[in-house]
Design an enzyme around this catalytic site. Structure first.
Site, PDB file in Angstrom:
ATOM      1  N   LYS A  60     -17.449  68.009  32.718  1.00 36.25           N
ATOM      2  CA  LYS A  60     -18.786  67.492  32.445  1.00 36.25           C
ATOM      3  C   LYS A  60     -18.921  66.038  32.894  1.00 36.25           C
ATOM      4  O   LYS A  60     -19.963  65.640  33.444  1.00 36.25           O
ATOM      5  CB  LYS A  60     -19.101  67.634  30.953  1.00 36.25           C
ATOM      6  CG  LYS A  60     -19.278  69.089  30.520  1.00 36.25           C
ATOM      7  CD  LYS A  60     -19.282  69.255  29.022  1.00 36.25           C
ATOM      8  CE  LYS A  60     -19.374  70.723  28.620  1.00 36.25           C
ATOM      9  NZ  LYS A  60     -19.227  70.954  27.182  1.00 36.25           N
ATOM     10  N   GLN A 104     -17.963  67.747  21.767  1.00 37.20           N
ATOM     11  CA  GLN A 104     -17.278  68.942  22.265  1.00 37.20           C
ATOM     12  C   GLN A 104     -16.763  69.757  21.085  1.00 37.20           C
ATOM     13  O   GLN A 104     -16.104  69.226  20.187  1.00 37.20           O
ATOM     14  CB  GLN A 104     -16.119  68.539  23.182  1.00 37.20           C
ATOM     15  CG  GLN A 104     -15.349  69.704  23.762  1.00 37.20           C
ATOM     16  CD  GLN A 104     -16.207  70.564  24.678  1.00 37.20           C
ATOM     17  OE1 GLN A 104     -16.994  70.055  25.454  1.00 37.20           O
ATOM     18  NE2 GLN A 104     -16.049  71.875  24.584  1.00 37.20           N
ATOM     19  N   ASP A 127     -27.494  68.277  23.926  1.00 36.98           N
ATOM     20  CA  ASP A 127     -26.804  69.568  23.895  1.00 36.98           C
ATOM     21  C   ASP A 127     -27.544  70.576  23.015  1.00 36.98           C
ATOM     22  O   ASP A 127     -27.158  71.737  22.938  1.00 36.98           O
ATOM     23  CB  ASP A 127     -25.368  69.381  23.394  1.00 36.98           C
ATOM     24  CG  ASP A 127     -24.435  70.506  23.811  1.00 36.98           C
ATOM     25  OD1 ASP A 127     -24.745  71.199  24.794  1.00 36.98           O
ATOM     26  OD2 ASP A 127     -23.396  70.694  23.161  1.00 36.98           O
TER      27      ASP A 127
END
Length: 289
Positions: A60, A104, A127
Site C-alpha cells: 500500500k 491494518q 478505509d
C-alpha cells in the site's frame, strides 16, 4: 492472469481499472499539491510483525508513492494495548498533516479492534471501517466506502452491470466486506440477500443470484453448480495458493462475468484506498487552497 476461462464468462480485469484509477488519483494529488503546497498523506498503523500484514502495508505504501500520496508509517509492538493503540490513532486524527488513516487488521486478539477503528476521525476514515462510514454507506450519505466493497461497485460500474432490480446474493457478513457491500448494492436498487456459514441450503440462494459476491473466506467454497447461468460473479476472497472463495474453472463455465484471483477485486481495493485518500485531502485542504 494465471487462470483460464471458458468462452462463457468474460473476465473482469480489476488490475487494468485499478491502474487507471491510480493514474487519475496521481493527477489529482499533483494538482492539489500545486494549489495548496501540501500533498495528500496517508498514515498506516501496524501492530505486531505478522508477515502478511507487513507485506500488505508495504504494498500500500508503494502504491501511495506511485500516486503522489505521502505515507507515514507507525509500527507498534505486538503487546500494544487497546488504550495505547487508541491514543496513537487519536493523535493521528488530530494531526492536520495526516489526511487519511489506515489501521491494518487484524490487530491481535487482545485488542478491541472496534474501539481502535472508532478512534479514527470520520473525515480521515479512508478505509471505511468506522460506524460513521457504515451509516453513510447504508443511508446514502456523504462519506467513505469500505475499500473492498467500494472497489467492487466501481468494477461493476465499469463493466456496465445495471444493478436495478437485480437479485444480489452476498455470501459473507463481515463488518468491512459482507455487510457494507450489501448496503452499497441496496443503494443501487438491487434486491439483496445475505448468506453466511450457517445459512440453510446455501445453494438454493446462490442459484437465484443475478450477482453473486463471494466473501466467506474459504478457498473454492462456491462451485459452478451453485450458480445461476449467466450470473455475474465477484470473488472477494483471497486464500493461500492464490485462490479465491470461488472454484474458478467450474464457475467460469456458467457465469457471464467473473473476477479472477488474483487480479480482480484485490487491486481495486488498493486503488479505492488511494482515491479516497486524495478525496479526503481535497476536502480537508480545499478551503485552504
Amino acid at each position: 492472469m494465471s487462470q483460464t476461462t471458458s468462452p462463457t464468462a468474460r473476465l473482469m480485469d480489476g488490475s487494468a481499472l485499478a491502474r487507471q484509477m491510480v493514474e487519475e488519483a496521481a493527477e489529482r494529488a499533483a494538482a492539489l499539491a500545486a494549489r495548496t503546497g501540501r500533498a495528500p498523506c496517508l498514515a498506516t498503523v501496524l501492530v505486531g510483525d505478522d508477515p502478511a500484514s507487513i507485506t500488505y502495508v508495504r504494498m500500500k505504501r508503494n502504491r501511495c508513492a506511485k500516486a503522489g500520496v505521502r505515507s507515514r508509517h507507525i509500527a507498534l509492538p505486538a503487546d500494544t494495548t487497546t488504550a495505547q493503540l487508541v491514543d496513537t490513532i487519536g493523535e493521528l486524527s488530530d494531526d492536520s498533516g495526516v489526511h487519511g488513516i489506515l489501521l491494518q487488521h487484524p490487530v491481535g486478539p487482545h485488542i478491541d479492534e472496534r474501539a481502535a477503528f472508532e478512534a479514527i476521525a470520520p473525515e480521515k476514515d479512508v478505509d471505511g471501517v468506522t460506524a460513521h462510514s457504515f451509516a453513510a454507506m447504508s443511508l446514502g450519505m456523504d462519506g467513505f466506502a469500505s475499500c473492498t466493497p467500494g472497489g467492487i461497485v466501481r468494477l461493476l460500474d465499469h463493466y456496465d452491470v445495471d444493478l436495478t432490480g437485480r437479485h444480489a446474493v452476498v455470501v459473507g457478513r463481515s463488518a468491512i466486506l459482507g455487510k457494507p457491500v450489501g448496503m452499497l448494492l441496496l443503494g443501487r436498487n438491487a434486491t439483496v440477500t445475505y448468506c453466511h456459514s450457517r445459512t440453510t441450503d446455501l445453494a438454493a440462494h446462490t442459484r437465484e443470484a443475478d450477482v453473486l459476491i463471494a466473501a466467506v473466506g474459504r478457498p473454492r467454497f462456491l462451485h459452478g453448480d451453485q450458480l445461476k447461468p449467466g450470473a455475474v460473479v465477484i470473488d472477494a476472497g483471497y486464500n493461500p495458493g492464490n485462490v479465491g472463495d470461488v472454484d474458478f474453472p467450474s464457475a467460469a463455465a456458467v457465469a457471464s462475468l467473473i473476477t479472477p484471483v488474483p487480479g480482480g477485486v484485490g487491486p481495486m481495493t488498493i486503488a479505492t484506498l488511494l482515491t479516497q485518500t486524495v478525496d479526503a485531502a481535497t476536502r480537508q485542504l480545499g478551503a485552504a487552497g
